[in-house]
Design an enzyme around this catalytic site. Structure first.
Site, PDB file in Angstrom:
ATOM      1  N   GLY A  41       0.865  -1.506  -0.019  1.00 21.40           N
ATOM      2  CA  GLY A  41      -0.153   0.269  -0.255  1.00 21.40           C
ATOM      3  C   GLY A  41       0.713   1.034   0.110  1.00 21.40           C
ATOM      4  N   TYR A 150      -1.290 -17.685  -1.734  1.00 22.01           N
ATOM      5  CA  TYR A 150      -2.158 -16.671  -1.504  1.00 22.01           C
ATOM      6  C   TYR A 150      -3.158 -17.109  -1.608  1.00 22.01           C
ATOM      7  CZ  TYR A 150      -4.715 -12.837  -4.007  1.00 22.01           C
ATOM      8  OH  TYR A 150      -6.121 -11.336  -4.021  1.00 22.01           O
TER       9      TYR A 150
END
Ligand code: UDP
Length: 315
Positions: A41, A150
């Protein structure tokens, strides 16, 4: 007594989708706690919210416990590296945020009696043998392949969500997100949308992995955000697919980017990453029926806006 504002915690709030959710909830009049450890982020995504009195940023890795004082109404768990390049670069943090992070955020929701929504993914279907993918399909995932970090983290995230729902009566929602694109994607996150746009902007060859016959279905971020909010306020718990069912081959997509950019770029072929899904398209019957949701933004339109955004924001 005046009714207090609803309070939402968004993990991954400084990421691509998380930051758009912060915008939406601030716009809807909620108080937002944006939690992010900034491994993928960026503060740039939320800088316009910094001075809003209803917005608070907490820099924290939610794979460790998080304590927030006072009431919380919603916990939205969106933190995770999400592009194949990112999760290969951060395999252990990816596994931890999907497992320990989910555990911690479910614990927070349980403590605060908050509604919990987790961002799961079409990756739970792996390289699907069923097309389009319905929520009832169990998937075809290679647990020991490179994408396993993931895919299995997200599958675990779904399983622990169901366990908290069943055993602790937490009010939960599971959302399965299909390929989404738009402003604030990282130019170097390795995904096909920013890669091709960047390459076209710099007159470099567009890198098609494999033959380009593999398919994806691209959803514009604004449609996704609307679907997420509808799911949050609905009375269904999911899993629910949210994505755009318009399916394109990667070759078609490359040609579209070239056509829509002012570029001299050509196409080159590179090897296909291991376990790259051959096809992907959501069946959105559930979302249509229960959320009255369908995507509105066509790929050409969303791509135009995304290309323009990259041209204005990235050199
Ligand atoms: N892809 C490609 N060239 C690129 C980046 C990606 O051909 O420069 C392909 C990739 O192999 C996959 C599809 O585009 O088949 C979508 O990849 P992405 O990384 O965006 O996400 P995925 O859907 O695989 O998670």
């Amino acid at each position: 007594m005046a009714k207090r504002k609803k309070i939402v915690v968004i993990t991954g709030g400084a990421g691509f989708l998380g930051s758009h959710l912060c915008d939406r909830f601030i716009g809807d009049g909620l108080k937002v706690f944006c939690v992010d450890n900034l491994i993928t982020g960026s503060m740039k995504n939320i800088k316009h919210l910094k001075n809003d009195k209803n917005f608070e940023f907490i820099k924290h890795n939610i794979s460790q416990e998080l304590f927030i004082k006072g009431p919380i109404d919603y916990v939205m768990h969106f933190a995770s590296p999400a592009s194949p390049v990112d999760y290969l670069k951060h395999p252990i943090p990816t596994l931890k945020v999907g497992s320990l992070g989910s555990h911690n955020m479910l614990g927070l929701a349980k403590l605060k009696k908050a509604r919990y929504l987790v961002a799961s993914t079409s990756e739970v279907y792996g390289d699907p043998e069923v097309h389009p993918q319905k929520e009832t399909y169990w998937g075809n995932v290679n647990p020991v392949g490179p994408r396993g970090v993931y895919d299995e983290a997200k599958r675990f995230a779904e399983a622990i969500t169901m366990a908290y729902r069943t055993y602790h009566k937490v009010d939960t929602k599971i959302l399965r997100i299909f390929n989404t694109y738009g402003p604030r994607m990282r130019i170097n996150d390795g995904r096909v949308v920013p890669n091709f746009i960047y390459q076209a902007m710099h007159n470099k060859s567009l890198t098609i992995y494999g033959t380009g016959k593999q398919t994806r279905s691209f959803c514009y971020y604004s449609d996704l955000v609307e679907g997420i909010v509808r799911l949050l306020h609905s009375n269904i718990s999911g899993p629910v697919n949210i994505g755009n069912p318009d399916e394109f081959t990667i070759m078609q997509f490359a040609k579209m980017v070239i056509k829509m950019s002012d570029t001299k770029s050509k196409i080159i072929y590179k090897s296909l990453p291991v376990d790259d899904p051959k096809q992907r398209k959501p069946d959105i019957t559930l979302a249509k029926k229960h959320l009255k949701w369908t995507p509105k933004v066509k790929l050409e339109q969303g791509l135009r806006d995304t290309i323009d955004w990259f041209e204005e924001n990235i050199s």
